[in-house]
Design an enzyme around this catalytic site. Structure first.
Site, PDB file in Angstrom:
ATOM      1  N   HIS A  29      49.050  37.606  47.293  1.00 54.48           N
ATOM      2  CA  HIS A  29      48.585  38.881  46.736  1.00 54.48           C
ATOM      3  C   HIS A  29      48.231  39.800  47.904  1.00 54.48           C
ATOM      4  CE1 HIS A  29      46.574  41.819  44.360  1.00 54.48           C
ATOM      5  NE2 HIS A  29      45.381  41.275  44.304  1.00 54.48           N
ATOM      6  N   TYR A  79      34.909  38.727  35.126  1.00 52.33           N
ATOM      7  CA  TYR A  79      36.096  38.938  35.957  1.00 52.33           C
ATOM      8  C   TYR A  79      37.292  39.317  35.082  1.00 52.33           C
ATOM      9  CZ  TYR A  79      39.204  38.327  39.890  1.00 52.33           C
ATOM     10  OH  TYR A  79      40.116  38.551  40.887  1.00 52.33           O
ATOM     11  N   ASP A  87      44.184  35.810  42.244  1.00 51.47           N
ATOM     12  CA  ASP A  87      43.044  36.350  41.503  1.00 51.47           C
ATOM     13  C   ASP A  87      42.867  35.723  40.108  1.00 51.47           C
ATOM     14  OD1 ASP A  87      42.084  38.091  43.412  1.00 51.47           O
ATOM     15  OD2 ASP A  87      43.153  39.825  42.641  1.00 51.47           O
ATOM     16  N   HIS A 111      47.334  40.634  39.059  1.00 46.17           N
ATOM     17  CA  HIS A 111      47.099  41.937  38.436  1.00 46.17           C
ATOM     18  C   HIS A 111      47.738  43.080  39.208  1.00 46.17           C
ATOM     19  CE1 HIS A 111      43.599  43.472  41.033  1.00 46.17           C
ATOM     20  NE2 HIS A 111      43.937  42.329  41.546  1.00 46.17           N
ATOM     21  N   HIS A 121      35.102  47.458  44.243  1.00 48.88           N
ATOM     22  CA  HIS A 121      35.714  48.699  43.727  1.00 48.88           C
ATOM     23  C   HIS A 121      35.242  49.079  42.311  1.00 48.88           C
ATOM     24  CE1 HIS A 121      38.820  46.257  41.755  1.00 48.88           C
ATOM     25  NE2 HIS A 121      39.491  46.033  42.853  1.00 48.88           N
ATOM     26  N   ASP A 149      41.209  42.358  50.011  1.00 48.85           N
ATOM     27  CA  ASP A 149      40.208  41.285  50.073  1.00 48.85           C
ATOM     28  C   ASP A 149      40.854  39.950  50.450  1.00 48.85           C
ATOM     29  OD1 ASP A 149      41.343  41.731  47.501  1.00 48.85           O
ATOM     30  OD2 ASP A 149      39.838  40.483  46.552  1.00 48.85           O
ATOM     31  N   HIS A 194      39.022  33.680  44.257  1.00 51.46           N
ATOM     32  CA  HIS A 194      37.603  34.038  44.186  1.00 51.46           C
ATOM     33  C   HIS A 194      36.862  32.979  43.362  1.00 51.46           C
ATOM     34  CE1 HIS A 194      38.200  38.122  45.716  1.00 51.46           C
ATOM     35  NE2 HIS A 194      39.129  38.307  44.816  1.00 51.46           N
ATOM     36  N   GLU A 214      46.306  42.575  47.981  1.00 56.38           N
ATOM     37  CA  GLU A 214      45.061  43.358  48.015  1.00 56.38           C
ATOM     38  C   GLU A 214      44.212  42.946  49.218  1.00 56.38           C
ATOM     39  OE1 GLU A 214      43.051  43.667  44.230  1.00 56.38           O
ATOM     40  OE2 GLU A 214      41.874  45.393  44.942  1.00 56.38           O
TER      41      GLU A 214
HETATM   42 FE1  FEO Z   1      43.277  41.705  43.538  1.00 57.35          FE
HETATM   43 FE2  FEO Z   1      40.994  39.603  44.855  1.00 57.35          FE
HETATM   44  O1  FEO Z   1      42.190  41.009  44.850  1.00 57.35           O
END
Ligand code: FEO
Length: 402
Positions: A82, A195, A167, A148, A28, A86, A228, A84
């Site tokens: 989380h 990051y 994250d 986040h 993104h 991903d 990640h 999101e």
């Molecule tokens: Fe906030 Fe890795 O997604």
């Protein structure tokens, strides 16, 4: 399709069962030149929990790694740290395939999952501090709202001293090695900083509170496992120290001069302004936007003390690349910057004023109203550019006590 992929055993009861995305180059708007991973974990106690899932196209990879340890149908709980996509894109299909007894998430995450996947139920909210027994192991949930997203949560396994940090403490870095201490330390630090600069910077105040809370709770994880990038075991204090410094944003004697140019005049101004800054002892990086990605500028700016932005005027406004950068940087809310706007123009010259509005929005201490030069800078105009660089450099030196 993915038969043969294996889990990685991390502790007696914890396994990595995530996916490696070697192809990812844009997240993104953030340039991910080294790809990424979507980390998911199995906690195999007397009962079994899957911590997080993966981006939708990677479901098969995750399930293959799970099958190298257990039958996916043995999973009792899925914990969603989380919402999101991903980490949850595959979740509805995984729930259907695994049929866990419970899916657990923070209450904002329950709502977010309903809004993402139009679920009509089936996800149970857990409170901050709530525990889940796996028989011989216990998981504790810690809400980390706005780190986040509003739904963000950590899960901690005290028995194994493992912190599943979603994250936070992550990096977009695809490698064949899973631990940070097995990878080139310069690459690990750069990608961790990138990051932070592009994902977590706007929430730096909350990062400081989180670090204080972790200390107050006496959490001493032996493993920090983000969603990640690589995992942390030996250098956790180093990682926490980086986060403390990045969150504080104490300005260093470093300046970033970023610009774009039509016919080379704004480029010439940038170069000479950089000379002026350097004369004051400030380490200066000049970044042309034709070739510097917005997320790399944000990374370079992490910890810097000055931001100078240049643009020619085109069609009564900023150059599109400069507008893109400033929109992005404003959202990241960098703090404690000195700076200035500059640029060449032909007849109307609005760009410098527009840059100033963005710099004011970021609370940058500006050196006057900036510097505009008509068409091609004459020697005296280049002298003003040197003076502007020196002025910002002196301001930064005063701020740094140098
Ligand atoms: Fe906030 Fe890795 O997604």
């Amino acid at each position: 399709m993915y038969a043969g992929l294996e889990a990685l055993k991390i502790t007696d009861h914890v396994y990595w069962v995530g996916a490696i995305d070697w192809e990812l180059r844009d997240f993104h708007g953030y340039a991910t030149g080294r790809g990424s991973t979507y980390n998911a974990f199995l906690v195999c106690g007397e009962r079994i929990a899957l911590i997080d899932t993966v981006k939708k196209p990677f479901k098969g990879e995750m399930l293959a790694r799970i099958r190298s340890v257990i039958d996916p149908g043995e999973i009792d709980y899925i914990v969603v740290n989380h919402a999101e996509m991903d980490h949850t894109g595959s979740l509805p299909e995984v729930i259907a395939e695994v049929a866990p007894e419970k899916v657990l998430a923070s209450s904002p995450c329950v709502k977010a999952l309903q809004d993402h996947f139009h679920l009509t139920g089936g996800v149970q909210a857990v409170k901050d501090g709530e525990r889940l027994s796996l028989g011989n192991l216990t998981l504790t949930f810690l809400e980390t709202r706005m780190l986040h997203w509003p739904d963000s949560m950590f899960t901690y396994c005290e028995d194994e001293k493992v912190l599943f940090s979603q994250d936070a403490f992550g990096s977009h870095l695809a490698t064949s090695r899973r631990y940070a201490d097995e990878i080139d330390p310069d690459v690990v630090k750069f990608e961790s900083a990138k990051y932070y600069a592009n994902i977590l910077l706007p929430y730096s105040g909350l990062v400081e509170k989180l670090l204080a809370r972790v200390a107050a709770l006496g959490l001493r994880p032996a493993f920090v496992l983000p969603d990640h990038g690589p995992f942390w075991r030996r250098d956790i204090d180093t990682l926490l120290g980086w986060y403390a410094a990045w969150a504080e944003q104490r300005p260093e004697r470093r300046a970033i001069v970023v610009y774009d140019t039509m016919w080379g005049s704004t480029a010439a101004m940038a170069k000479v302004i950089g000379e002026g800054l350097a004369r004051t002892g400030v380490e200066t990086t000049v970044m042309p936007l034709h070739g510097s990605h917005r997320s790399d500028v944000a990374t370079a700016l992490l910890g810097a003390g000055a931001l100078l932005v240049g643009s020619p005027t085109i069609n009564n406004g900023m150059f599109p690349t400069v507008a893109d950068l400033l929109t992005y940087l404003k959202g990241l809310k960098p703090r404690n910057l000195a700076g200035a706007a500059f640029g060449s123009y032909g007849w109307s010259g609005e760009a410098v004023g527009e840059i100033n509005e963005y710099l004011a929005g970021m609370k940058v201490e500006r050196a006057g109203e900036g510097l505009k030069v008509k068409y091609v800078p004459r020697p005296e105009a280049l002298g003003e550019c040197v003076a502007l660089g020196e002025l910002v450099g002196r301001t930064l030196n005063e701020r740094c006590g140098a």
